[in-house]
Scaffold this active site. Structure first.
Site, PDB file in Angstrom:
ATOM      1  N   VAL A   1      39.398  38.616 -18.799  1.00 28.08           N
ATOM      2  CA  VAL A   1      39.203  40.057 -18.964  1.00 28.08           C
ATOM      3  C   VAL A   1      39.893  40.792 -17.824  1.00 28.08           C
ATOM      4  CG1 VAL A   1      37.463  41.891 -18.947  1.00 28.08           C
ATOM      5  CG2 VAL A   1      37.060  39.788 -20.247  1.00 28.08           C
TER       6      VAL A   1
ATOM      7  N   GLU B   1      22.225  22.507   2.026  1.00 29.82           N
ATOM      8  CA  GLU B   1      22.435  21.353   1.159  1.00 29.82           C
ATOM      9  C   GLU B   1      23.757  20.654   1.478  1.00 29.82           C
ATOM     10  OE1 GLU B   1      19.572  22.605  -2.562  1.00 29.82           O
ATOM     11  OE2 GLU B   1      21.610  23.374  -2.588  1.00 29.82           O
TER      12      GLU B   1
ATOM     13  N   ALA C   1      19.755  31.606 -10.511  1.00 29.72           N
ATOM     14  CA  ALA C   1      19.808  31.374 -11.951  1.00 29.72           C
ATOM     15  C   ALA C   1      18.587  31.940 -12.692  1.00 29.72           C
ATOM     16  CB  ALA C   1      19.965  29.876 -12.230  1.00 29.72           C
TER      17      ALA C   1
END
Lengths: 421, 421
Positions: B80, B172, B317
């Site tokens: 886009v 992490e 999320a």
């Protein structure tokens, strides 16, 4: 092993180089393994990465991990640029070097375009992991673009895939791609019918699988045609470009062309400054040494070796491994004081090729097999030879998954923004 | 669904876009899903690809395969470039366009360098599969080069990895990299001791995991230090280059720098020509619509949404998925004739982060967990949320394998000769 012991340098961690290193286990030498990649590649399954069945890490394994228990082996990631035969040193492209007492070059081959390198951008070959992900991306992108294309001719060109070369790699690519298009992708597009995909296998000779028995070539042609592949024989390709491929007086509009037609050896002969055949393979002595340099050996796809009947030893993994074992035995004998030249004798185990996920052709000489039984045998043989228990397990699961469900695991189009992957 | 029905266009197949599409199942609309990638990416596990635990195909899945049973959905691979709000069309960079009745922009975020884009080549971030394989290659190459480096200072710089940003991603990465170096790679090199690898986590604020409760931040710092990570707090990074990283008056020579410090929204606000916050997030109405364009919604990392207490909805999320469901409900209500604005209310489920392969910190508000139990909970939660049974199985097997053996499956350095992968 102390620093003063005999130093063996191996260039190339393919089938030949690794087998050689294994066979030297326990010998009174120290070994340096040099490769420009950090991984050994299980090339016989590379076409499955290109066709989305397997992930890259299922067919490649870090070299230093494979050799981690061999305290006599040092693994180096480096790109060789030459060999100083007088000073007995391997030279690297970054200016580094390493000295050797004995040198083994097992550097393999790349695909070749018979003097038409300008075809490479349009017709990628399949030798490295990057080749496989490049081919995978092109195949998947062709379907994505076809879904958005409104011009029927352009759409058909996007849905036409040409494979040049009817050896095992070409046959395996054609069979899996046609299945991918006709079965796996079916129902996932709204504007195209992937069953209208044309897969054309183009072979210049008069039959595919030319190294196999005639009856197996015929079987493979029929099996491919049954899957939906068009097999074109007897006309060499004379052009590849963005529009498609030309063979004989046929111009086939195809946006995806894959090259499985020829190989050229790595530049080992150039590094050494010795004679090579037309494909660049070093013309070695019968004992696999380089003429004039008995301390240098060349094996596998980089070497031109003849069988007793005058035919060439084929460029397959079992040949490279046999040569690796032979050179290891020669070195052990020499270290024990026996310097008699030991000519290499090739033992041909057979040829095999899969046709899609339900059939294969196997030629062991004394027995020829086709169909589903041959496919299962092929699968078992490949899983058995895969390096590392984890990979065997992972590949077995991936195959069973595909076999049972028709889904594929690695259908990723990736493209870097700033760097290569 | 006929051509005249209400056409919903979704841009972005991340957590928000996919959840929205699912929640619209059965609604009297036809849907076009547009993404510039062919795959949905499970970003919470991307750091495991970067640190060799998982293969790319274990954390990504073809979008059109996920949506194959939804005959009301057309999936298009397209980039886009803008939105024509007057003509109600989404514009593509190749000149194409698609008209919408309702538009959802769920285009996510990229990492950002706070006005220092010149740092990007030296300090890659982690948002895409290519980012992950780039980071994986850099980490592995640093060890390979260290094995060949003879200058002690250069070798130490190669064996120093700096991670900028102490949020969950930084924590992490630091935990898994230090384990990779100190445990997994141990014994595979001959000239270096990978246990001397330094992993430094640099956080500008006064604690890592700033969104977690203070006690969990303290726990995570201690757990990281126990693994061998150096945690540096309170000094922002002021330079990244080929030599290393500068924070406060410390110059840390480090050949590998990873960026986990900031994000910027995708250019959705630019496409729309509407107001955005400093990070580029669209300032949406409480019902997630764009001011002045009630038929356009923005969700997830691309949207600036406030909670009732004035804090921002976090870029995770679960937030994107809640917003996707909310917008789907709004559209269904509108199609049923109810056009009352429906303000979005965020429900925070909790925060979690792993520290190496044995510990994690979980903050559910009403309960806080640390240590091994938290790690297992984290693993179960992530496997549960992975899309597709196959991926769950594959990831479970990969983790169990690493947990049991200490081996990793995806230690590949790949680099294309002619193309990106």
């Amino acid at each position: 092993m102390n620093e003063s012991s005999h130093h063996v340098v191996v260039v190339g961690a393919g089938f030949g180089g690794l087998e050689f290193t294994r066979a030297l286990d326990g010998a009174p030498v120290r070994i340096t393994m040099i490769d420009k990649r950090n991984h050994h590649l299980f090339q016989p399954l590379l076409y499955q990465v290109a066709t989305t069945a397997l992930a890259t890490s299922e067919v490649a394994w870090p070299i230093r991990h494979l050799l981690r228990k061999r305290k006599d082996v040092t693994t180096l990631l480096a790109t060789v640029s030459g060999v100083d035969r007088v000073g007995k040193r391997v030279l690297f492209d970054d200016g580094g070097a390493v000295a050797y007492d004995t040198l083994l070059l097992a550097t393999g081959a790349r695909h070749a375009y018979f003097g038409h390198d300008e075809w490479e951008p349009f017709a990628p070959g399949l030798k490295t992991l990057e080749d496989a992900t490049t081919i995978r991306r092109r195949i998947l992108l062709a379907f994505e673009e076809a879904e958005r294309e409104t011009d029927p001719a352009k759409r058909q060109a996007l849905l036409t895939l040409a494979i040049v070369g009817g050896g095992p790699t070409g046959v395996e690519l054609a069979g899996t791609i046609v299945e991918l298009a006709h079965d796996m992708l079916r129902g996932e597009f709204r504007n195209i019918d992937t069953r209208q995909t044309r897969v054309v296998l183009i072979e210049a000779g008069d039959r595919i699988l030319p190294n196999f028995a005639q009856e197996l070539s015929d079987y493979a042609s029929k099996a491919l045609e049954r899957l939906g592949v068009t097999v074109e024989l007897g006309r060499p390709v004379t052009r590849c470009d963005a529009e498609g491929v030309v063979f004989g007086d046929t111009h086939l509009p195809a946006r995806t062309i894959l090259w499985a037609a020829g190989v050229a050896a790595s530049p080992a002969a150039e590094w050494l400054g010795v004679a090579a055949d037309r494909a660049g393979r070093v013309l070695v002595e019968p004992d696999l040494t380089v003429p004039g340099s008995p301390e240098i050996f060349v094996i596998g796809d980089a070497a031109h070796v003849l069988r007793p009947d005058g035919r060439m030893v084929p460029g397959v993994a079992p040949a490279a491994k046999q040569q690796g074992r032979h050179v290891a035995a020669t070195i052990k004998a020499r270290l024990a004081g026996d310097t008699t030249p030991r000519p290499f004798r090739y033992k041909h185990d057979g040829d095999l090729a899969t046709i899609g996920k339900r059939a294969a052709a196997i030629d062991f000489g004394w027995i020829k097999l086709t169909g589903r039984l041959a496919w299962w045998l092929w699968g078992l043989a490949h899983i058995y030879f895969l390096i590392g228990f984890r990979n065997r397990l992972a590949v077995s699961l991936s195959w069973l998954w595909i076999y049972a469900t028709g889904q594929r695991s690695a259908r990723l189009i990736t493209q870097g923004d700033d760097d290569r992957n």
